[in-house]
Motif scaffolding. Structure first.
Motif, PDB file in Angstrom:
ATOM      1  N   ARG A  12      -5.739  36.333 -39.489  1.00 50.82           N
ATOM      2  CA  ARG A  12      -6.947  36.304 -39.576  1.00 50.82           C
ATOM      3  C   ARG A  12      -7.491  36.253 -41.321  1.00 50.82           C
ATOM      4  NH1 ARG A  12      -9.750  36.877 -35.072  1.00 50.82           N
ATOM      5  NH2 ARG A  12      -8.617  37.994 -33.250  1.00 50.82           N
ATOM      6  N   SER A  13      -6.996  35.587 -42.108  1.00 50.24           N
ATOM      7  CA  SER A  13      -7.071  35.132 -43.369  1.00 50.24           C
ATOM      8  C   SER A  13      -7.195  33.678 -43.430  1.00 50.24           C
ATOM      9  CB  SER A  13      -6.251  35.936 -44.169  1.00 50.24           C
ATOM     10  OG  SER A  13      -4.753  35.468 -44.070  1.00 50.24           O
ATOM     11  N   ASP A  14      -7.934  33.256 -44.512  1.00 51.85           N
ATOM     12  CA  ASP A  14      -8.351  31.933 -44.666  1.00 51.85           C
ATOM     13  C   ASP A  14      -7.752  31.595 -45.984  1.00 51.85           C
ATOM     14  OD1 ASP A  14      -9.091  29.210 -44.537  1.00 51.85           O
ATOM     15  OD2 ASP A  14     -11.369  29.703 -44.514  1.00 51.85           O
ATOM     16  N   PRO A  15      -6.576  30.916 -46.240  1.00 54.67           N
ATOM     17  CA  PRO A  15      -6.079  30.508 -47.381  1.00 54.67           C
ATOM     18  C   PRO A  15      -6.550  29.360 -47.908  1.00 54.67           C
ATOM     19  CG  PRO A  15      -4.344  29.895 -45.677  1.00 54.67           C
ATOM     20  CD  PRO A  15      -5.659  30.582 -45.059  1.00 54.67           C
ATOM     21  N   SER A  16      -7.426  28.572 -46.860  1.00 62.54           N
ATOM     22  CA  SER A  16      -7.856  27.280 -47.531  1.00 62.54           C
ATOM     23  C   SER A  16      -9.510  27.685 -48.169  1.00 62.54           C
ATOM     24  CB  SER A  16      -8.077  26.430 -46.303  1.00 62.54           C
ATOM     25  OG  SER A  16      -9.305  26.878 -45.333  1.00 62.54           O
ATOM     26  N   MET A  17      -9.734  28.946 -48.272  1.00 62.86           N
ATOM     27  CA  MET A  17     -11.124  29.142 -48.768  1.00 62.86           C
ATOM     28  C   MET A  17     -12.399  28.291 -48.084  1.00 62.86           C
ATOM     29  SD  MET A  17     -10.240  30.071 -52.660  1.00 62.86           S
ATOM     30  CE  MET A  17      -9.457  28.658 -52.937  1.00 62.86           C
ATOM     31  N   GLY A  18     -12.241  27.950 -46.881  1.00 60.86           N
ATOM     32  CA  GLY A  18     -13.088  27.454 -46.059  1.00 60.86           C
ATOM     33  C   GLY A  18     -12.836  25.884 -45.963  1.00 60.86           C
ATOM     34  N   LEU A  19     -11.859  25.526 -46.270  1.00 58.13           N
ATOM     35  CA  LEU A  19     -11.597  23.873 -46.368  1.00 58.13           C
ATOM     36  C   LEU A  19     -11.202  23.539 -45.202  1.00 58.13           C
ATOM     37  CD1 LEU A  19     -10.071  23.125 -49.790  1.00 58.13           C
ATOM     38  CD2 LEU A  19     -12.089  22.503 -49.081  1.00 58.13           C
ATOM     39  N   ALA A  43      -5.893  22.752 -39.564  1.00 58.53           N
ATOM     40  CA  ALA A  43      -4.845  23.569 -40.461  1.00 58.53           C
ATOM     41  C   ALA A  43      -3.761  22.715 -40.750  1.00 58.53           C
ATOM     42  CB  ALA A  43      -4.242  24.810 -39.668  1.00 58.53           C
ATOM     43  N   VAL A  44      -3.193  21.785 -39.847  1.00 59.65           N
ATOM     44  CA  VAL A  44      -2.206  20.840 -39.976  1.00 59.65           C
ATOM     45  C   VAL A  44      -2.706  19.720 -41.336  1.00 59.65           C
ATOM     46  CG1 VAL A  44      -0.757  18.949 -39.205  1.00 59.65           C
ATOM     47  CG2 VAL A  44      -1.052  21.196 -38.024  1.00 59.65           C
ATOM     48  N   LEU A  45      -3.903  19.529 -40.996  1.00 56.19           N
ATOM     49  CA  LEU A  45      -4.391  18.234 -42.070  1.00 56.19           C
ATOM     50  C   LEU A  45      -4.571  19.069 -43.494  1.00 56.19           C
ATOM     51  CD1 LEU A  45      -7.054  16.609 -40.192  1.00 56.19           C
ATOM     52  CD2 LEU A  45      -4.904  15.547 -40.779  1.00 56.19           C
ATOM     53  N   PHE A  46      -4.968  20.291 -43.552  1.00 63.35           N
ATOM     54  CA  PHE A  46      -5.234  20.970 -44.877  1.00 63.35           C
ATOM     55  C   PHE A  46      -3.712  21.108 -45.407  1.00 63.35           C
ATOM     56  CE2 PHE A  46      -4.945  24.862 -47.178  1.00 63.35           C
ATOM     57  CZ  PHE A  46      -5.756  24.802 -47.859  1.00 63.35           C
ATOM     58  N   SER A  47      -3.014  21.640 -44.291  1.00 62.52           N
ATOM     59  CA  SER A  47      -1.469  21.808 -44.983  1.00 62.52           C
ATOM     60  C   SER A  47      -0.755  20.497 -45.679  1.00 62.52           C
ATOM     61  CB  SER A  47      -0.516  22.361 -43.698  1.00 62.52           C
ATOM     62  OG  SER A  47      -0.966  23.512 -43.254  1.00 62.52           O
ATOM     63  N   THR A  48      -1.024  19.456 -44.953  1.00 61.44           N
ATOM     64  CA  THR A  48      -0.652  18.228 -45.340  1.00 61.44           C
ATOM     65  C   THR A  48      -1.084  17.917 -46.711  1.00 61.44           C
ATOM     66  OG1 THR A  48      -0.088  17.316 -43.189  1.00 61.44           O
ATOM     67  CG2 THR A  48      -0.305  15.723 -44.771  1.00 61.44           C
ATOM     68  N   LEU A  49      -2.234  18.142 -46.870  1.00 60.06           N
ATOM     69  CA  LEU A  49      -2.958  17.910 -48.068  1.00 60.06           C
ATOM     70  C   LEU A  49      -2.447  18.656 -49.042  1.00 60.06           C
ATOM     71  CD1 LEU A  49      -6.864  17.277 -47.102  1.00 60.06           C
ATOM     72  CD2 LEU A  49      -4.975  15.361 -47.725  1.00 60.06           C
ATOM     73  N   TRP A  79       7.315  20.138 -45.578  1.00 62.13           N
ATOM     74  CA  TRP A  79       6.140  20.074 -45.287  1.00 62.13           C
ATOM     75  C   TRP A  79       6.049  21.059 -43.827  1.00 62.13           C
ATOM     76  CZ3 TRP A  79       5.107  18.312 -39.868  1.00 62.13           C
ATOM     77  CH2 TRP A  79       3.720  18.211 -39.613  1.00 62.13           C
ATOM     78  N   LEU A  80       7.149  20.927 -42.892  1.00 62.42           N
ATOM     79  CA  LEU A  80       6.974  22.047 -41.933  1.00 62.42           C
ATOM     80  C   LEU A  80       6.881  23.290 -42.384  1.00 62.42           C
ATOM     81  CD1 LEU A  80       7.196  22.398 -38.827  1.00 62.42           C
ATOM     82  CD2 LEU A  80       9.603  22.397 -39.078  1.00 62.42           C
ATOM     83  N   PHE A  81       7.485  23.875 -43.456  1.00 60.94           N
ATOM     84  CA  PHE A  81       7.289  25.118 -44.193  1.00 60.94           C
ATOM     85  C   PHE A  81       5.941  25.371 -44.496  1.00 60.94           C
ATOM     86  CE2 PHE A  81       7.172  27.941 -47.695  1.00 60.94           C
ATOM     87  CZ  PHE A  81       8.048  28.871 -47.216  1.00 60.94           C
ATOM     88  N   VAL A  82       5.351  24.657 -45.084  1.00 59.27           N
ATOM     89  CA  VAL A  82       3.797  24.888 -45.649  1.00 59.27           C
ATOM     90  C   VAL A  82       3.098  24.846 -44.308  1.00 59.27           C
ATOM     91  CG1 VAL A  82       1.888  23.798 -46.627  1.00 59.27           C
ATOM     92  CG2 VAL A  82       4.265  23.574 -47.594  1.00 59.27           C
ATOM     93  N   VAL A  83       3.128  24.095 -43.313  1.00 60.00           N
ATOM     94  CA  VAL A  83       2.544  23.975 -41.939  1.00 60.00           C
ATOM     95  C   VAL A  83       2.380  25.516 -41.175  1.00 60.00           C
ATOM     96  CG1 VAL A  83       1.776  23.020 -39.892  1.00 60.00           C
ATOM     97  CG2 VAL A  83       2.224  21.738 -41.601  1.00 60.00           C
ATOM     98  N   ILE A  84       3.625  25.703 -41.066  1.00 61.13           N
ATOM     99  CA  ILE A  84       4.209  27.118 -40.643  1.00 61.13           C
ATOM    100  C   ILE A  84       3.417  28.367 -41.397  1.00 61.13           C
ATOM    101  CG2 ILE A  84       5.757  28.854 -39.768  1.00 61.13           C
ATOM    102  CD1 ILE A  84       7.521  26.354 -39.132  1.00 61.13           C
ATOM    103  N   ALA A  85       3.386  28.073 -42.823  1.00 62.50           N
ATOM    104  CA  ALA A  85       2.937  29.321 -43.373  1.00 62.50           C
ATOM    105  C   ALA A  85       1.275  29.299 -43.304  1.00 62.50           C
ATOM    106  CB  ALA A  85       3.324  29.118 -44.917  1.00 62.50           C
ATOM    107  N   ILE A  86       0.812  28.176 -43.391  1.00 59.60           N
ATOM    108  CA  ILE A  86      -0.629  28.273 -43.339  1.00 59.60           C
ATOM    109  C   ILE A  86      -1.224  28.757 -41.954  1.00 59.60           C
ATOM    110  CG2 ILE A  86      -2.792  26.610 -43.352  1.00 59.60           C
ATOM    111  CD1 ILE A  86      -1.670  27.291 -46.042  1.00 59.60           C
TER     112      ILE A  86
END
Length: 783
Positions: A76-83, A107-113, A62-69
């Motif tokens: 300045r890129s948006d991996p969530s495509m606006g989410l 970002a943390v909430l999106f990373s968790t999802l 989980w920490l890895f995903v959060v840090i990556a996001i």
């Protein structure tokens, strides 16, 4: 009453000067330490549940995903495509946070999802991968490219360092076979057992069932399979075990034996000390999920671990219509029986598990206790050995309140039950064969009142240091108990050990409270019911004819040299032995597991096939050796194919059983199902698996070998045969039948099994006098 005083944390008296309060600091300390231990276990359970819940991912991922996001957002890129922006708009605390904090929280909430979605996807992929079973039907050593790719994908999606229950959510559900496939395989299985006219009649019944009622019943079964984790297991437990109103002793319970050639110590209390300590070490590992998940031998494919949940703190509760299995989260004590008295032995002191030496000290206190049993107490356990309805009625009438209820609760809520037996058992030098037979009968039924047959398992410690156990069958199958028992035997001898005098190692705390004697007030009417149950149980026990023998002429090593399955080889030997004994073939039951699926238990392999019958007839009629070998290999191949079908959910009997249950719920009669379910299993067999191979060194210490376990006869005119393949050169057999049937004899059938095995060996080694010794690093002499 010393133990009663130690249980009081404080005392007070009212005097003219006021209240005189007296606190027991030792008791309060025990309360505190017990509470700390309880909370540690709760936190450990929560932690394990979380780790298991996110498997095959790990919490750190989980920490890895959060840090990556966050890192991609920093570029300045948006991996969530606006989410992330959408989440930020709907944050309930958006006004009280700075824009930068809002972005981070979003970002943390999106990373968790995203992390949870990845976990769900991985588990779904792993579940689909584990639903692939073609690998089991491929020739050993010649895997297809598809299977090789599948193995690689299973390794990728299986994660690292799984806990005991990590795979539970990824195991596939047991599939419902097609009606036509089940009916076809059933008719194929009974073809060699029926005359032409009988087979045509059964074929007509099967055809009518398949085209009519069967489809209706199948629809309900498929509906259940969509809703339930396993469409068989709950009905199997209820209708095969819990609704049975006859005695579970002999008929259902089974046993496991101690080492065959070694008794680590002749001191009863010392053997109890190590054994009981090892059992609770296993429970600790079980609670912490530190036991490695079971797998298909030689593969990475996991097996269902659901049955492990009820090993300890579990009891079968009698009912008038059906029994129930009651499991408690924890229990800090054992219930112990010795010379007609029941005791409670606390296994923890100051928040720690008692050492083996301390347990030995406590057990010796029980052995030295001279107090006599109270009226009705000595043979109270006979209620669990007799018919279930009288036991349920007696429990409701005489054990529903007062001291009887408290004492019965103590037994039922104990971690497990222990019997300190005054008899000496095991392989005795003056009569090795007869002593093993008596040992088996003692573990299976004892005196019919000195075991508590309702407990998940009862440990028996004999006067000469031998041990064994008796297990109740409804909550789990033998492989789960065998895994526990192997761990206990290995830990007892190779890790805990004994000193030169044969006592447990370690120091004694002389301030331990004495084991608590349980109190009873059993009225005369209840004592009469105890006597009636004992009479029923003794008649059943006296009728059991048992023969246990180790077969040491050859074993797995020699069979594998012929490129044959050891299990199939033994099953064909059993077919040959039965034919020689009876002059006919019979419906044969071999237990197979379905733990490749969630909550899987067992399936039946019908070992008597057209191929096995053809081989036996050819051998007995003296046909050409090469022809017999060819027929034998065909019979073994067919048996292996049936075994694999059973393991992969394509068996016959559980499907027909569930269809029968549905028909009863709907109130409709099926002549086909009624006849199928009434067919007797005159030869019931089971292989006890040897699982903890790494805990034993059978090459350097072949004497430390278990004798396995066994069970009572299933049919009144049939045989029960359990066997365990140990090391490379030994197979232990446990044969049971009933004295009341003049056509069965366990010793005679045991001799037929031995002769059949040797004849099969001679079929492949006609010119070799001692094929088991040549070129084998482990010889008969070693044993």
């Amino acid at each position: 009453m010393a133990e009663a005083h130690q249980a009081v944390a404080f005392q007070f008296t009212i005097t003219p000067e006021g209240i005189d309060l007296q606190l027991s600091h030792q008791a309060l300390r025990q309360v505190y330490l017990s509470g700390v231990r309880s909370w540690k276990k709760r936190l450990s359970r929560l932690k394990n549940n979380f780790i298991t819940g996110v498997y095959p991912a790990s919490p750190s991922s989980w920490l890895f995903v959060v840090i990556a996001i966050l890192a991609t957002m920093y570029t300045r890129s948006d991996p969530s495509m606006g989410l992330i922006a959408k989440i930020q708009e709907h944050l309930p605390v958006s006004q009280s946070l700075s824009p930068q904090c809002q972005t981070v929280v979003s970002a943390v909430l999106f990373s968790t999802l995203l992390w949870l979605s990845l976990i769900f996807t991985m588990r779904l992929c792993l579940k689909q991968l584990l639903s692939y079973h073609r690998w089991m039907f491929e020739q050993h050593g010649k895997l297809s490219n598809t299977t090789k790719i599948w193995v690689a994908l299973v390794r990728i999606f299986s994660g690292r360092k799984p806990l005991l229950y990590s795979y539970q959510g990824s195991l596939p559900n047991l599939p419902v076979p097609a009606i036509k496939d089940t009916v076809k395989r059933y008719l194929e299985s009974v073809l060699p057992l029926m005359s032409a006219s009988e087979f045509e009649r059964m074929k007509s019944l099967a055809r009518d069932f398949e085209s009519g009622l069967g489809n209706r019943l199948q629809w309900y079964l498929k509906l259940k399979a969509l809703w339930a984790a396993n469409y068989v297991s709950d009905w199997w437990e209820e209708y095969i075990y819990l609704r049975s109103r006859g005695p579970i002793m002999v008929n259902s319970n089974y046993y496991g034996m101690d080492f065959l050639y070694v008794t680590p110590t002749p001191i009863q209390a010392a053997r109890a000390g190590n054994t009981l300590h090892a059992l609770l070490l296993y429970r600790r590992k079980l609670n912490r999920e530190e036991i490695k998940p079971s797998r298909v031998p030689g593969t990475i494919i996991p097996l269902c671990a659901a049955q492990c949940e009820r090993i300890f703190n579990t009891t079968r509760i009698p009912g008038e219509e059906t029994d129930t299995v009651q499991h408690w989260q924890n229990s800090d004590y054992l219930a112990i029986y010795h010379r007609g008295r029941y005791f409670r032995l606390w296994m923890y002191n100051a928040g720690r598990l008692l050492s083996p030496r301390e347990i030995e000290y406590q057990i010796q206190r029980i052995l030295d206790d001279p107090s006599p049993p109270s009226a009705g107490e000595e043979k109270l356990g006979a209620l669990t050995a007799g018919d279930r309805v009288p036991w349920a009625q007696a429990r409701k009438q005489f054990f529903n309140s007062g001291i009887n209820k408290r004492s019965l609760d103590c037994i039922e809520k104990a971690a497990f039950f222990v019997t300190l037996d005054d008899d000496e058992q095991g392989m005795m030098g003056n009569d090795p064969d007869g002593s093993l037979d008596r040992y088996a009968k003692s573990l299976l039924h004892g005196k019919c009142y000195d075991r508590w047959f309702d407990k998940s398992f009862s440990v028996v410690i004999y006067k000469n240091g031998k041990t064994g156990l008796n297990a109740e069958h409804s909550w789990a199958d033998a492989p789960v108990v065998a895994h526990l028992w192997e761990y206990v035997l290995a830990t007892d001898s190779f890790q805990l050990g004994y000193n030169e005098e044969g006592h447990c190692k370690g120091d004694i705390n002389p301030n331990l409270p004495k084991p608590q004697r349980l109190s009873w007030d059993i009225p005369q009417e209840c004592q009469e019911q105890i006597s009636e149950s004992l009479e029923v149980a003794k008649a059943l026990a006296d009728d059991v004819d048992f023969h246990v023998f180790p077969f040491r002429d050859f074993g797995k090593w020699q069979i594998k040299k012929f490129r044959l399955s050891p299990d199939a080889f033994i099953q064909m030997a059993l077919q040959l032995a039965y034919y020689r004994d009876k002059g006919m073939f019979c419906l044969t039951y071999e237990a197979s597991m379905t733990r490749l699926f969630r909550e899987g238990r067992t399936e039946t392999v019908r070992s008597c096939t057209s191929e096995s019958c053809a081989f036996v007839k050819a051998l007995e009629s003296g046909e050409d050796r090469d022809h017999c070998r060819r027929l034998f290999r065909q019979a073994c191949d067919k048996h292996q194919h049936l075994y694999r079908l059973a393991m992969t959910g394509a068996g016959i009997d559980r499907h027909l059983f569930c269809l029968y249950v549905v028909s009863k719920y709907l109130g409709v009669e099926s002549p086909f199902l009624k006849e199928v379910l009434s067919e007797p299993w005159r030869l019931s067999t089971s292989q006890t698996p040897f699982q903890n191979v790494e805990l034993f060194d059978l090459v350097n210490h072949p004497e430390y070998i278990s004798c396995g376990g066994g069970f009572g006869p299933v049919a009144d005119d049939g045989y029960g045969v359990a066997y365990i393949i140990l090391g490379e050169n030994m197979i232990n057999f446990h044969v049971s039948c009933k004295h009341s049937c003049a056509q069965t004899d366990s010793h005679k059938f045991g001799a037929q099994i031995r002769r059949a095995l040797l004849d099969l060996l001679a079929l492949f080694c006609p010119d070799q006098n001692e094929p088991t010794i040549a070129g084998n690093p482990q010889t008969k002499k070693d044993l």
